[in-house]
Design a protein around this motif. Sequence first.
Motif: not given
Length: 804
Positions: A204-224
Amino acid sequence: MAKRSTLFIRIVEAKNLPVKDITGSSDPYCIVRIDNEAIIRTATIWKTLSPFWGEEYNVHLPPSFHTVSFHVLDEDSLSRDDVIGKVSISKEALAAKPQGLDGWVNLTEIDPDEEVQGEIHLQVSVQGDGNVPRVLRCHVFEARDLAKKDRNGASDPFVRVRYNGKTHESAVIKKSCYPRWNESFEFELDEASADTPLTVEVWDWDLVSKNDFLGKVLFNINRLQSAQQEEGWFRLGPEKPKHSQYEGTLGSLRLQLRLRDETVLLSSHYQPLVELLCQSVGTHLNGNWPDLMMLIDETTTAESRQEVATNLVKLFLGQGLAKEFLDVLFKLELEKTSEPNTLFRSNSLASKSMESFLKVAGMQYLHRLLGPTINRIFEEKKYVELDPNKVELKEAGCAGLHRMQTEADVIQQSTTHLQSYLSELLHAIVQSATYCPIALCQAFQQLYQRVQERFPDKEYRKVKFIAVTSFLCLRFISPAIMSPKLFHLREKHADARTSRTLLLLAKAVQTIGNLDTLACCSKEPWMVPLQPAIQQGIGQLKDFITRLVSCEEGGDLGLQTRMSLQCGTMEKEGFLFLHRTKDKCMLMTSPFKKYYVTLSKDTLSYARTQHSKKSSFIALPKIRAVEKVEEKCFGSANVMQIISSEDSGQMETLYLDCKSVNELNQWLSALRKACSHNTETMSSYHPGVYKGDKWSCCHQKDKTDPGCDKTRHGVTLQEWYDPLDPDLESQLIYRHLLGVRQVMREKYQEMIKPEEGSDSTAGQEKLDGVTRFFKVLQDLQDAHSAVEAAERSQNKNFLLELQT
C-alpha cells in the motif's frame, strides 16, 4: 453430491487480560473471523479482566477456507475500541484433531505484517530455449479483497516483483482493494541460481508514512521450469512472524473448536439407512428392530452424545417420527431405571435427545413464553437479593430525608419484585397451553404415560409430573432465564445486577419444577420468603401439565387454536434501513430509509410499517447474490446487498444497512439458505457501488462488468430455525455409526447369545436384521470410497496437464 465444512465454535472465557481503561479494568468482547472476514461478535462483558461468554456457534463454510481467528478487543464509547490480542488457528491444525480442540490459548500481539488477506491473479512462465537466454516472465493481472490500510476504507496498492537481486514495480492504483494492473515484468533466468525464488509482493503506497505490506507470493523456480507456466489466483501470505515483546502478557482465551468436513452423497444413497432407522422406531415393530436403537444408545459415548442426539432428532423430525423416536428412548431409559428420583437426571441419549428436541422444535414457543418477562427484567434493572450475606445496603429517600435501608427492607422489596416476575411467568406458562406446538405436547404426553406405566404405585404419583418438568423447567426454561443471550432472547449478556435477578428467578422455577419447596429451603433457607409463591406455582404447574398431556387433538389444544410453530421455517423479520437502485447512480446524500423487512418461504418483502398493506417484494428465485458491501461506500461496515434479476433480464440491487455485524451475518445467512437452490447464482460480484461513472471497488467503468470479487454463498450460520437437511443429517449419523461399527457388532453378539431353552429362530431373525444394517453401512462406505477415488484421479489428471 456436495462438499460441506462445518465449524463448531464455543468461545468460553478469557483470563488475565491487560487493563485498558482508567478504571483499572476492561470491557472485552471477541470478534471471530474466517479468512479475515468478521462473521461473529460476542457480547461485551463489562468491567472485567476475566470475562465469561459461553457463546456457541455452528458455521457452515466452503472447504476452501484457510484460517479462523479470534480478536479480543476492549469496547470504548468515546474512542476507537482497543485491540487486546488475537488467536489464529489454521484449517490444517483443526483437521489434524478430528475430536476437536479444547483448551486455553495465549493471545498474541497483532502484527500489521501478518494481517494480510486477499488474492492476486498472476501468470508466471519460463520462456526461451537453449539457443537464447531463457526469460522469467511474470504477468500481473489483478488482485482482490486486499487489506484496508487507509482511513478512507481502502488502499493504494502496487506490486513489487523481485528475482535474483533485481526489482520491478507496477503502477499505483489509488483507493482500491480490487486493483487491476495488467502489467508484465521480465527477468533473465539464472540457471546457476535455481534455488532463488521469484517473489511477488503487494504494498500500500503512502505519501507521508512508510508503505504498508499487503502480502506476498513465492514461486519455486525449479518447479516452474518443469511446469513451464503457472496461472491462477494465489493467496497472499504474511511475512515471517516476529518475536513479540508482549508474548505471554496479553492473557489467554479458552476455546472449543471442532471442524467437520463432509462429502454429502445423493439422497438415494442414504435411503436404505433412513428406512432402517425409521423401522427401528416404527409402530409396526416386530421385535427385531428396537435392538438397533438400543445398540446406538449403548455405544454412543459421552463426548459424542449431544451431537448424535441432535442429528437423530432432526432426521426423525424430517421423517415425521420424532414422537416415536423419543418414545423408544423413553422406554429404554425406564427399563434401566429402578430409582425414580434419578429418572432422566443423567446425560443419557434419551435426556440429550429430548433436550435437543425442545431446542429444535420449541424455540419459538420459548421466545413467546419468556420474552415479555425477560425484557421487563432487563428494562427495570431492579436490585434483587434474598441472601443476607450478599445484601448491599444503600441510602434511601429524598434529599434531606436520607436514611439507610435495613437488610429486612432490601429482602422485603426483593421478595416483592421476584413474586411479581414469578407470577407473570407462571401466568404465561399456564396460558401457553393454547399455543404450545403439537409436537411438544405429544412428546410430553408420551413421556407422562410411559413413566406412569413404569411407576404406577401411589407413592410415586409425583414422578410422572417430575419427568415432564425435568425437561420443561430444568433443561429448557430455567437455562434460558439464566442465560437469555444463549437462547437468542437478548442480544447482550445481562449486567451483574440483572444477572443476579435472573439467577434467583431461575432458582425459583427449578424449585417449582422439582415439585418440592422443602428441599430448596433447607439448602438455601434465604429462599423461604418465596415459599408461598413457589407452593402456589407448584399447583399451577401440575394443573398445566395435566391439561397439556390429557387433551386430544381437536380439543382446546387442537390445531385450530395453535400458533403455526413448525420446525424448519426460514422466516425472519425486523426493521432495517434500505436503499434500492434502479437505472440510477448512487446518491451522494444518505439514501437509506427505514422499512420493515420480512423473509418468507418464497419472497423478501419490505414496507414502511410492520402491518402496512402496501409493500414491495423480491421473489427469492430471482436473487442472484447476497453479499457484503465495503465500509467506505456508505460509511458503515454493516451494509449488505441483494442482487436480483428482473423479468427484462436487467439486474437490480437492494442495499440493507444493519445495526451490528451479528445482525448483518444473520440476514446474510438466512437469505443464502433461503436461496440455496437457486440455479442462476453469480460467481463474482462488486463489493463496491457504481457511483459517478465507475465502480468504487475496482474503478471499472462498465456497469455490467462481471465483478471483481468472488461470492461467498457457502458461508452461513446454523440457527434453530434452519430448514431440515435430511441428506446432511443422514451423512452425520452414518459417519458416527461407521466409527462405532465394530463396537456395535461386538455388543450385538452379546445381546443375541441364545439362552438355555430359548428359541434359536428369534435369534436368527435378529442376526439377519443386523446383517442388513451392517451391509447398508458397507454400501455407504463403498460409495464414499468411489467418490474419493474419482477426486484423486481428477486431481492427478490436472497435475499431468499442468506439467505438459
